[in-house]
Scaffold this motif. Sequence first.
Motif: not given
Length: 321
Positions: A190-195, A294-297
């Motif tokens: 959760e700390q590193k997630m790129v939306e 995350e990304g496209d999924q």
Amino acid sequence: MPVPAADEFEARTEPHRGELVAYCYRMLGSLHDAEDIVQETYLRAWRGYGDFEHRSSIRTWLFRIATNQCLNLLQHSSRRLIPSAVGAPGDPSDIAPAADLPWLEPFPDLMFSSAPVDPGVVVVERQTMRLALVAALQHLPPRQRAALLLRDVLSWPAAEVAELLGTTTAAVNSALQRARAVLEQVAPEEQKMVEPTEPVQRKLLDQYAYAFEQADFAVLEELLADHVRWEMPPMPTWFDHRDAVLRLLRAKLDPAQARRLVPISANGQPGFATYHQVPGGQFHAHALHVLTIEGDQITAVMDFHMPGFFHKFGLPLTLPV
């Protein structure tokens, strides 16, 4: 004790209600409990308003009352759970019945309406409402939870946090270090997630709504990440990885049954309220899907089988044909 003027009290305190509910929700993991605590906070503030000496702001005073009420409640209640915290993932052929456990509850983003209007503050507020983070907060002792939220979310000075908690600044800083370490262990992704960007997310959500309504499993397979997790509180059974989730969806989604999905936003995340049609009749409230993208999924779906929460999202329990 002087009796406060109702109009004055409401004008000075009401703008903070949404922010208080969000804070208490993070503390407690329950929207219902948070609303009860905030109601009690306002009642206590009303009774003590005549003696309020303005040595702090109204906002700080309200948060002091609310924090103490949360800590009192947490002395007698268990932490809120998500199914993946209860046991190992299950099999779609053996879905467990609903369990009488204190489950984490969803939070409608529309309740942020009275939160601070500064865009930077709003971004932080919503990021710290995400389901994975609120679930992770439940692993912290209550006073650590309060210290972390007051310092890292509300930006209180350490000295003020120490005063509220009846401890020292050094103790607060030590508690913060321990709390941050626990969160890093419990929810590191959760700390590193790129939306995703807005266009990517909008396209993905449109595809998800279509695929779920039409029971198009080929499209769903494309949308779900290989490591996707599907949880269905209040059912303790949960599912890990795409193959297991697709087996679950094939068992759940009858192509002959009509479904409708209504977009929602919960915990700073996109989602849908799902309605299932009864034979020859209306569409009835079924569940609330809160998606992690995350990304496209899609990497996680919290499928809250809690129709009683639909009204919190401003939604009816039935839709016409």
